[in-house]
Design an enzyme around this catalytic site. Structure first.
Site, mmCIF file in Angstrom:
data_model
loop_
_atom_site.group_PDB
_atom_site.id
_atom_site.type_symbol
_atom_site.label_atom_id
_atom_site.label_comp_id
_atom_site.label_asym_id
_atom_site.label_seq_id
_atom_site.Cartn_x
_atom_site.Cartn_y
_atom_site.Cartn_z
ATOM 1 N N GLU A 68 -29.363 -13.605 39.438
ATOM 2 C CA GLU A 68 -28.874 -12.590 38.494
ATOM 3 C C GLU A 68 -28.605 -13.208 37.129
ATOM 4 O O GLU A 68 -28.979 -12.650 36.091
ATOM 5 C CB GLU A 68 -27.603 -11.940 39.050
ATOM 6 C CG GLU A 68 -26.909 -10.978 38.110
ATOM 7 C CD GLU A 68 -25.407 -11.172 38.072
ATOM 8 O OE1 GLU A 68 -24.856 -11.323 36.958
ATOM 9 O OE2 GLU A 68 -24.781 -11.182 39.147
ATOM 10 N N GLU A 143 -27.352 -22.507 35.024
ATOM 11 C CA GLU A 143 -26.654 -21.351 35.571
ATOM 12 C C GLU A 143 -26.178 -21.574 36.998
ATOM 13 O O GLU A 143 -25.190 -20.972 37.428
ATOM 14 C CB GLU A 143 -27.556 -20.110 35.503
ATOM 15 C CG GLU A 143 -27.948 -19.722 34.099
ATOM 16 C CD GLU A 143 -26.745 -19.368 33.236
ATOM 17 O OE1 GLU A 143 -25.833 -18.678 33.722
ATOM 18 O OE2 GLU A 143 -26.710 -19.824 32.068
#
Length: 969
Positions: A68, A143
């Site tokens: 995501e 991330e």
């Protein structure tokens, strides 16, 4: 549009009117790609787009969550490092985010501006279907996780945004409890792992595994597309087809959520969780007794919402009362969850001890059996049903787009190949449930779904000092072993990788890449602000403020009681008072009967304490207790009657009930304090700086400290009834209140006629309105916990240094949140985020959250003035920040929010023309205005007001940064 016809590749399969939401739904399928689509045609100008994927991870590496984050880090058409951030900077969106759930990932956006809405759709679609992360492993390193090693001789460490975010999540005991509960209930399905990621397993994720997860899950055939609002749907379908879906061929996807086989017998398990070395451990155990429910229909889901409210939420809730009175826990709650394939029902107790585990299960089951045998209280059930029905009809989501709420609800069926529109209809289900009140509908539901159900788990987590320190030592030892087994070439490769990643993070996007993000013009911005009309009238000497608004037949009432008449010591009792209003006996009846009456006739009754600063004034503010209620206009007589009973007839003499509520409040704070970290540290800094900051801290960490002290002091509890009665007498006076009424034209007179007989009986004694003298805190606080990450705040007051609040400060907030602080603290530092706020009373705060660092973050704040002095920006980039700032100033106003907006303007003394002038300053902001703010920020930072909450050892290792070391609880 006609059924079975094809529109831009989409075959229309169904058209259905949904009266409950005043919309018509069109269900379609894209024939070439296999994508599903639902459009809800509605007159709502706040348009919503969402694309979702069924994502079913098989381990707890957090691959779905990292995905995501990562797909939003650059794509084919938008080759920037973070298009998502560039959108936030320069969009008029009313919602922009992405969310990872246990079995799906959603990418929703909303906007009232047609061009902006199209731009948002384009960027999100390109992100999910053509992300750069498919070929760029460094995005996953940033991330997700990576080894960090700046020099060959340094210790090897882990870093990554999701890694640190989830360390923060796992620092909250209730998150630990939920994780263990899901693991035990669903050992064989995707729900048994953590889609968000467990920090102990995130570092097992490989880039190859990440790529395979994308290949399986991010295809149009596995997607669910949603459009809502007033739009030209054929244009939107053509765009979806021509730009994206026509480039894909349908495939067979196998992402189904497997069913967990039912248990033949229940399980009882216990796990430790970490607390700080100085935190108490008594009454800090949490229990969760959960059932996986069989054969649940949408009607049964609604019935379980009603049942949960009646049994566990209402002050009259019999199951909650049984557990509290048996001493199982200080706070008992529960919830029904149907956003997973196999719904679950849970009873939770906090403020407990491990030896209460067996008693909890026995009391839950015996109480439910007794309630079924004797029959549930029909009045209580009807009251809870009315409360749930009111919320359905009001459809207020606190300013969030209503279309977003609809798609989140629809996914609870759509994702599992059931009818998605079924969940938007509720009239028939409500009618059936109401009919069932006359029989054994709810008793049969309890017997079938709970008492005769062995798919159940009782999970307890208990506090253990030193647990986190041992885990940290194990990780450190593991990393040392990993490094020891590396060759010098492998070590050098990680050093080079660390350098490359930092260079990547520090290198700005090219002007060409930035220009790929579509951008509105400043001419699209409206400098004017919607005026909320407010009219004044009188009931005796009490001012009534009428806010005329179309409210769909609902009235909103607020009683704004001023707290200037209290001493600072008495504010603590005002906070308790605010917590317990409507939850204690009155002179007319017990609190159980009162709770039934409130739920039967109102949509809610609550109270809170707040402070409204005078516009542009230093330390001038109005302290308030606000008692709020809402009801259908036909129930207005009941609303007035109940407000009067709650504020004027409360009986504070039941010290046993008061003790229960104090213990409950403490237990809630014990579990939620770390989650409230950014609020706590920000207000703690402001408590050093200003009287209003200290006032707010009194109701935040100050309240937690005092309620903990009171809860552990049996000698002080018997004095509480007298204290509360005295404070209530001072507050609830006819000449100490302003009354807000929100309704439609012609309804005010009825309200005044109903309220007048009550107000005329209220005490009108004159009391001093300057008794409240606030003493600021002194010294910087380090609040130590067993948490794995920090919340780091620094701030002060710029009016002290001769400056005033101006529009460019709001633009700077946007620049800092999504540029300077984002890059330095989130991207490079690995924190989940950071923000800055400049308030019109001169208070200024910088704060990071879920931050692995402390001193490094304070150094980022320290270097901000130089960043501002060196600040340069193209006209296009400046325009982007201005647009993003205006978006944050233009949140949608629901009927429920219009009244508080008008009252905020009234108490602050703000003028509409001043607000318009401020917005004009935002629109006219130039780079040199941002540069000039260096002279504002620097002296405030030099005042050195700091507060941090976080890891105990991290805080204690900072030397002399903190004057006070404070322990939670």
């Amino acid at each position: 549009m006609e059924i079975n016809k094809v529109y831009s590749g989409f075959r229309l399969d169904r058209i259905e009117r949904i009266d409950e939401i005043n919309g018509t739904a069109y269900e379609m399928k894209h024939e070439k790609s296999g994508a599903r689509l639902i459009y809800i045609d509605s007159p709502d100008s706040n348009k919503v787009f969402n694309i979702a994927f069924r994502t079913t991870p098989h381990n707890s590496t957090g691959v779905a969550h990292i995905m995501e984050h990562s797909v939003l880090c650059g794509s084919r058409k938008f080759p920037l490092k973070e298009p998502f951030v560039e959108l936030v900077k320069g969009s008029l969106n009313t919602f922009l985010n992405a969310m990872t759930y246990p079995d799906k990932t959603m990418y929703p956006v909303a906007s009232k501006n047609d061009k902006d809405f199209h731009n948002l759709m384009d960027v999100y679609l390109d992100a999910v279907f053509y992300p750069r992360v498919r070929e760029d492993a460094e995005i996953v390193m940033q991330e997700g996780w990576h080894y960090e090693l700046e020099n060959a001789d340094d210790e090897l460490t882990y870093k990554g945004v999701v890694f640190n975010e989830m360390k923060g999540v796992y620092s909250s005991p209730d998150s630990v409890l939920e994780r263990q509960m899901m693991r035990e209930l669903f050992p064989d399905t995707t729900y048994g792992v953590d889609s968000g990621g467990d920090p102990d397993y995130i570092t097992d994720l490989t880039y190859e595994e990440f790529q395979e997860f994308y290949r399986v899950h991010y295809h149009p055939s596995n997607s669910y597309i949603f459009l809502y609002g007033d739009m030209n749907i054929e244009e939107q379908l053509a765009f979806l087809n021509d730009e994206y879906l026509s480039h894909f061929d349908a495939i067979d996807v196998h992402t189904e959520v497997a069913l967990q086989a039912p248990f033949t017998e229940g399980k009882v398990v216990s796990y430790p969780y970490s607390v700080g070395s100085e935190e108490p451990t008594d009454n800090r155990t949490l229990h969760s007794f959960a059932y996986v429910l069989p054969d649940v229909t949408p009607e049964h889901s609604l019935a379980f919402e009603v049942l949960t409210h009646a049994l566990l939420t209402s002050p009259a809730a019999p199951l909650k009362q049984a557990l509290v009175k048996a001493g199982i826990g200080s706070d008992v709650s529960g919830y029904y969850l149907d956003s997973i394939r196999q719904p679950m029902w849970t009873v939770q107790a906090t403020g407990s001890n491990l030896d209460k585990q067996a008693d909890l299960q026995r009391i839950v089951e015996s109480t439910l059996q007794e309630l079924c045998d004797k029959g549930l209280d029909k009045e209580l059930l009807e009251a809870s049903l009315n409360s749930i029905e009111f919320a359905l009809r009001e459809s207020d989501f606190g300013g969030r787009p209503i279309g977003l709420a609809y798609i989140i609800r629809m996914m609870d069926n759509w994702l599992y190949d059931n009818d998605p529109l079924e969940l938007l209809h509720y009239e028939e289900a409500l009618a059936n449930i109401r009919k069932g009140l006359a029989g054994t509908y709810f008793e049969d539901l309890i017997r079938h779904s709970i008492l005769n159900n062995n798919h159940k788990v009782l999970v307890s987590i208990y506090p253990e000092r030193g647990l986190q320190e041992r885990k940290d030592a194990e990780v450190k030892e593991h990393l040392a072993t990993v490094k020891a087994n590396m060759t010098s070439e492998e070590i050098e490769a990680i050093v080079e990788q660390t350098k490359r990643l930092k260079i990547r993070q520090e290198t700005p996007d090219s002007d060409e890449a930035l220009a790929s993000i579509p951008l509105l013009e400043l001419s699209d911005l409206n400098p004017n602000i919607e005026a909320v009309e407010r009219r004044e009238s009188k009931i005796g000497n009490t001012t009534v403020h009428f806010v005329p608004t179309f409210t769909k037949g609902i009235n909103y009432v607020g009683l704004y009681f001023k707290l200037n008449c209290l001493t600072e010591e008495e504010l603590f009792y005002a906070d308790i008072l605010s917590d317990i209003l409507g939850r204690i006996d009155t002179s007319e009846r017990g609190y159980e009967a009162l709770a039934k009456d409130i739920n039967m006739n109102l949509g809610g009754l609550s109270s809170d304490i707040t402070a409204i600063s005078k516009d542009g004034k230093r330390d001038e503010f109005t302290p308030l207790m606000i008692v709020r209620a809402k009801a259908l206009h036909s129930k207005l007589p009941d609303l007035c009657r109940l407000i009067n009973e709650v504020v004027q007839k409360a009986d504070y003499s039941d010290d046993q009930r008061l003790t229960e509520l104090v213990q409950e409040s403490k237990a809630i704070w014990d579990n939620e304090a770390f989650r409230r970290g950014n609020s706590i540290v920000s207000q703690r800094v402001m408590a050093q700086v200003s009287a209003v900051g200290k006032f707010r801290d009194n109701g935040n960490l100050g309240y937690y400290q005092k309620i903990s002290e009171l809860a552990s002091n049996p000698a002080a509890l018997p004095l509480l009834p007298e204290k509360l009665a005295e404070v209530a007498r001072k507050i609830f006076r006819a000449n100490n209140v302003d009354i807000m009424f929100v309704g439609e034209e012609g309804e005010l007179e009825a309200f005044e006629n109903l309220m007048k007989p009550f107000v005329e009986t209220w005490d009108a004694t004159e009391l001093s309105d300057d008794a409240l003298q606030i003493t600021r805190l002194s010294g910087n606080d380090g609040i130590v916990t067993a948490g794995k990450v920090q919340y780091v705040a620094q701030g002060g007051n710029f009016i002290d240094h001769g400056f005033k609040h101006v529009g460019p400060m709001s633009v700077l907030e946007t620049i800092l949140r999504y540029e300077y602080l984002w890059i330095r603290i989130r991207v490079q530092g690995g924190a989940y985020g950071a923000f800055a706020n400049f308030y019109d009373d001169g208070n200024m705060i910088f704060c990071s959250y879920r931050d692995p660092n402390l001193l490094e973050t304070l150094n980022v704040y320290k270097e901000l003035p130089q960043y501002l002095r060196d600040f340069t920006l193209t006209d296009r980039e400046m325009r982007k920040y201005i647009i993003g700032t205006m978006s944050s100033l233009d949140l949608p106003m629901t009927p429920a929010l219009r009244g508080p907006r008008a009252m905020g303007m009234y108490f602050s003394g703000a003028k509409l023309e001043d607000k318009v002038e401020f917005r004009k300053q935002v629109i006219a902001c130039k780079p040199e205005d941002i540069v000039a703010l260096a002279d504002v920020v620097e002296p405030v930072l030099n005042d050195n007001h700091i507060c941090t909450m976080g890891n105990e050892q991290k805080i204690k290792d900072t030397g002399n940064v903190f004057d006070n070391i404070v322990s939670l609880g």
